[in-house]
Design a protein around this motif. Structure first.
Motif, mmCIF file in Angstrom:
data_model
loop_
_atom_site.group_PDB
_atom_site.id
_atom_site.type_symbol
_atom_site.label_atom_id
_atom_site.label_comp_id
_atom_site.label_asym_id
_atom_site.label_seq_id
_atom_site.Cartn_x
_atom_site.Cartn_y
_atom_site.Cartn_z
ATOM 1 N N PHE A 149 0.830 -1.199 0.000
ATOM 2 C CA PHE A 149 0.000 0.000 0.000
ATOM 3 C C PHE A 149 0.868 1.254 0.000
ATOM 4 O O PHE A 149 0.673 2.174 -0.792
ATOM 5 N N ALA A 150 1.828 1.282 0.948
ATOM 6 C CA ALA A 150 2.563 2.517 1.184
ATOM 7 C C ALA A 150 3.501 2.876 0.025
ATOM 8 O O ALA A 150 3.620 4.054 -0.326
ATOM 9 N N GLY A 151 4.139 1.868 -0.584
ATOM 10 C CA GLY A 151 5.122 2.144 -1.642
ATOM 11 C C GLY A 151 4.514 2.892 -2.826
ATOM 12 O O GLY A 151 4.889 4.048 -3.102
ATOM 13 N N PRO A 152 3.547 2.264 -3.539
ATOM 14 C CA PRO A 152 2.955 2.974 -4.684
ATOM 15 C C PRO A 152 2.260 4.266 -4.269
ATOM 16 O O PRO A 152 2.278 5.261 -5.011
ATOM 17 N N GLY A 153 1.680 4.256 -3.044
ATOM 18 C CA GLY A 153 0.992 5.455 -2.567
ATOM 19 C C GLY A 153 1.961 6.612 -2.410
ATOM 20 O O GLY A 153 1.693 7.733 -2.863
ATOM 21 N N MET A 154 3.109 6.346 -1.807
ATOM 22 C CA MET A 154 4.086 7.412 -1.558
ATOM 23 C C MET A 154 4.681 7.920 -2.868
ATOM 24 O O MET A 154 4.880 9.133 -3.035
ATOM 25 N N ILE A 155 4.971 6.992 -3.778
ATOM 26 C CA ILE A 155 5.553 7.408 -5.069
ATOM 27 C C ILE A 155 4.560 8.315 -5.805
ATOM 28 O O ILE A 155 4.931 9.359 -6.351
ATOM 29 N N THR A 156 3.291 7.926 -5.792
ATOM 30 C CA THR A 156 2.273 8.744 -6.471
ATOM 31 C C THR A 156 2.145 10.103 -5.799
ATOM 32 O O THR A 156 2.093 11.144 -6.467
#
Lengths: 347, 428
Positions: free
Chosen positions: B255-262
């Motif tokens: 959840f956190a990885g793609p969310g933070m990159i976006t």
């Protein structure tokens, strides 16, 4: 993960999910096969082009005469009743010569009688106040490589073109399935000529400001079948009709009372061997081709640009061609040319 | 983890040979840190294999042999579907056959898709073609739930994305149902499968899906909505990282990885005043644009409420990125709802400061915990920001040289501190 997953497999649900996949495919195939087995058959004339689908190989994209509709073909006023994209419409058909269907009218409800196709509005067709309708029969899938063959056989715009006719099976709800296709045995070509007989394409452009001369139109009919075929060539060019295309604002046609009830006499039937063609030059400035617009009788080259016409080869009905020699080989279909304007522009 | 174990096993051999350890000690250490084969790696290979074979079948039938009757073609596809799914079920009976069964049933779903195209080919069906991807995806999703199966779930996610791409690119259809299908159909599967891979794929798919929907619906809200959704994903990742009752700690990174990159990518775009002025000049128009903005804003607010409550006693440096993301989300919501008018800089300055704060936090926290990747990421963000402002802010060569001095100096100091701390830890 593996052990837990093996344990958690719920077999009835898995079989149900697998069964769903089967049922979807069976439903798709079953409905269409039922229509193929039990549906009413008729033919529709098309104009194909040839693309390729990465998932389904070669196919011929089909555009029917009932695909692009002018306001006069609609059973409602398109300016008063704007149909959104995806709206369902019904194309009522009637059988013409050789079982090739013609459009009666497109309406919002199914017709009470006669065959009909159910389609969906693709988009409004501006500036003609018409509609583009899709019936789910616009793709004919063929073996890889055959798409280009079909395109080649159809011919080029500048030469003789051969219409592809598609056989349909129809159910009572207007769903159609393509069950076959055939080529018209007669090809048709139309080009413009200068009055001195030179092809228009090779003629120099007129000087700026000069009135462009009205060209002649040369029609070619060619026997593209493998058997001899006969044309009926009535006097006064009565085997040919000039009709407005569906999307023209007005339905205009010359009144040709001299042609009423005419039957071919001996010598008015021409037999074409396979590959042979016949040509005739038409001068649409002649009075016989004039039309009436707003109480004025005008040659078609004087009409607005949106008033386009087709020249249609339409021999007399079979019962009137029973006697003369060669009558047995007469082709009793009708064949429209490409659309054109009287000043010489061919679509 | 298994890479470290592999390294340890290799080193143990040398240490025993050099006499640093006895063979018995070596064996005990090997037993404590066993080499586990990665289930995911095998699954990925099997899944990809099944997908490629399935695509081969699709293309094989695409040839459309004229000599083969339609009933023969249908018989082949139905027979193959039955055989492959049946084999898959048979193989799944034992733990040893589970992986092969998973592969077989992935192939079955690929054949199901091939069947849709084949039936359309046989009967010359020319319907709205993206529907085929939807039906195919739903078939995969049904099996993903019934088995449950990671491969089927990934296939379903991919097919839903393809469905929306076709609708959006070919028909300009915003397809608001696609994000809901992912949220309701796929996200609960993450909880069921406890799969970080599926979490990552599903979050990326949801972000892409919402991006496509909003781009078609109203271009102006696309960036704020994406930022808020990314922010919500980061917060949800933090929520499940702790002792959440959902027990999803292993999927937190998904959840956190793609969310933070976006989130960071959109925040970076919003540091450009021209873009902010062009996109956020007026409040959004249209009910759906408002609904997207409020929906994602609410999701971010709820998720951050839970996340910050769960970490209320943490170190300030650990809590800072969360607070920065909250600030960024609140700011973008405020600016989107109010509109910035003609002055892009008014909103772009706080976005620039927030982006700078994120960069500096990454440098500081990375240096503190000796995380090289974090330090590198902070440096990269700083360079990106400096590069952007170098182009649109500073006209004189003197100002521009000052930018290079400052950024270069900051990176130099960060690198130096990191090296010293690393050396200090080595000395201890």
């Amino acid at each position: 993960m593996t052990t837990a997953t093996v344990r958690s497999v719920s077999r009835p649900w898995v079989w149900l999910a697998i069964a769903l996949q089967f049922l979807v495919l069976l439903g798709m195939a079953g409905e269409r096969e039922w229509i193929v087995q039990t549906g009413e058959r008729l033919w529709l004339r098309t104009a194909p082009v040839d693309p390729r689908d990465p998932f389904r190989g070669d196919f011929v994209r089909l555009s029917y005469e009932v695909s692009r509709l002018g306001p006069r073909q609609l059973g409602f006023d398109p300016q008063q009743r704007v149909l959104p994209e995806g709206a369902q419409v019904f194309a009522a058909l009637e059988r013409g010569p050789r079982e090739v269907a013609r459009l009666r009218q497109v309406m919002e409800t199914p017709p009470e009688s006669g065959p009909f196709l159910r389609g969906r509005v693709q988009r409004g067709w501006y500036p003609w106040n018409g509609l583009e309708v899709k019936y789910g029969i616009e793709q004919l899938f063929v073996e890889q490589g055959r798409g280009q063959e079909i395109e080649a056989r159809q011919g080029e715009r500048q030469g003789v073109q051969v219409p592809l006719e598609v056989e349909l099976a129809l159910n009572g709800r207007g769903t159609a399935v393509i069950t076959g296709h055939r080529w018209s045995p007669l090809g048709i070509g139309l080009r413009t000529l200068r009055r001195d007989g030179e092809a228009e394409q090779s003629a120099p452009a007129p000087a700026p400001g000069a009135q462009e001369p009205i060209p002649l139109f040369e029609l070619t009919l060619q026997n593209v079948s493998a058997a001899p075929l006969a044309l009926v060539l009535l006097p006064e060019e009565c085997s040919f009709a000039l009709e407005s295309v569906a999307w023209s604002p007005q339905a205009l046609a010359p009144v040709r009372s001299e042609c009423d009830g005419l039957a071919p006499a001996a010598g008015q039937i021409l037999t074409l061997a396979p590959g042979d063609s016949w040509q005739r030059r038409f001068d649409f400035t002649e009075s016989r081709w004039q039309v009436v617009l707003d109480d004025k009788t005008l040659p078609i080259d004087r009409l607005p640009w949106e008033q386009r016409f087709r020249l249609i080869y339409r021999p007399p009905a079979a019962e009137r061609v029973a006697q003369p020699p060669g009558a047995a080989q007469v082709w009793h279909g009708e064949l429209p040319s490409r659309a054109f304007h009287g000043r010489g522009q061919i679509d | 983890m298994s890479r470290r174990h592999a390294w340890l096993h290799e080193e143990l051999g040398h240490w025993v040979a050099e006499g640093l350890l006895t063979s018995a000690q070596g064996e005990r250490l090997r037993a404590r840190y066993p080499l586990e084969s990665s289930g995911w790696g095998r699954l990925a290979l099997t899944g990809f294999g099944a997908v490629l074979i399935g695509l081969g079948v699709v293309l094989l039938f695409a040839y459309n042999w004229a000599e083969m009757s339609k009933f023969a073609k249908l018989g082949v596809i139905f027979g193959a579907l039955l055989l492959v799914h049946g084999s898959g079920m048979w193989l799944r009976r034992t733990p040893d056959g589970w992986l092969a069964g998973e592969g077989m049933q992935a192939l079955g779903t690929m054949l199901f898709g091939a069947g849709i195209w084949l039936v359309a080919q046989v009967y010359h069906i020319d319907e709205h073609y993206p529907n085929a991807f939807l039906i195919w995806g739903l078939g995969a999703l049904a099996l993903a739930w019934a088995l449950p199966s990671l491969t089927q779930a990934l296939l379903a996610v991919a097919l839903v994305v393809v469905w929306q791409l076709c609708e959006t690119l070919d028909f300009q259809n915003p397809l608001h149902s696609a994000p809901w299908l992912l949220l309701l159909g796929v996200f609960p599967l993450i909880w069921r499968l406890r799969s970080p891979v599926l979490a990552g794929f599903a979050v990326i798919a949801l972000l892409l899906s919402v991006a496509l929907s909003t781009l078609v619906e109203d271009l102006d809200v696309a960036l704020p909505v994406l930022l808020l959704l990314g922010s919500a994903a980061v917060a949800f990742g933090q929520v499940v990282a702790g002792d959440s009752p959902l027990r999803l700690e292993q999927v937190s990174r998904g959840f956190a990885g793609p969310g933070m990159i976006t989130y960071l990518a959109v925040l970076y775009l919003l540091t450009f005043p021209e873009l902010v002025r062009d996109l956020l000049r007026h409040p959004p128009e249209g009910t759906l644009a408002w609904a997207y903005l409020f929906g994602t804003g609410l999701a971010a607010a709820l998720a951050w409420g839970l996340a910050l409550w769960g970490h209320r006693r943490g170190d300030w440096l650990e809590r800072l990125p969360g607070l920065l993301v909250v600030a960024g989300s609140a700011l973008v919501l405020l600016v989107s709802l109010g509109g910035v008018g003609h002055d892009g800089w008014l909103a772009a300055v706080p976005f620039n400061l927030l982006f700078l704060a994120h960069a500096l936090w990454l440098l500081l926290a990375g240096e503190r915990h000796l995380l090289a990747r974090q330090v590198a990421a902070g440096g990269l963000l700083l360079i990106l920001l400096a590069g952007a402002r170098y182009l649109d802010l500073f006209d004189s060569l003197l100002s521009r040289s000052l930018v290079f001095f400052l950024v270069g100096g900051a990176l130099f100091v960060a690198g130096n501190l990191y090296s010293r701390r690393l050396a200090a830890r080595g000395a201890v």
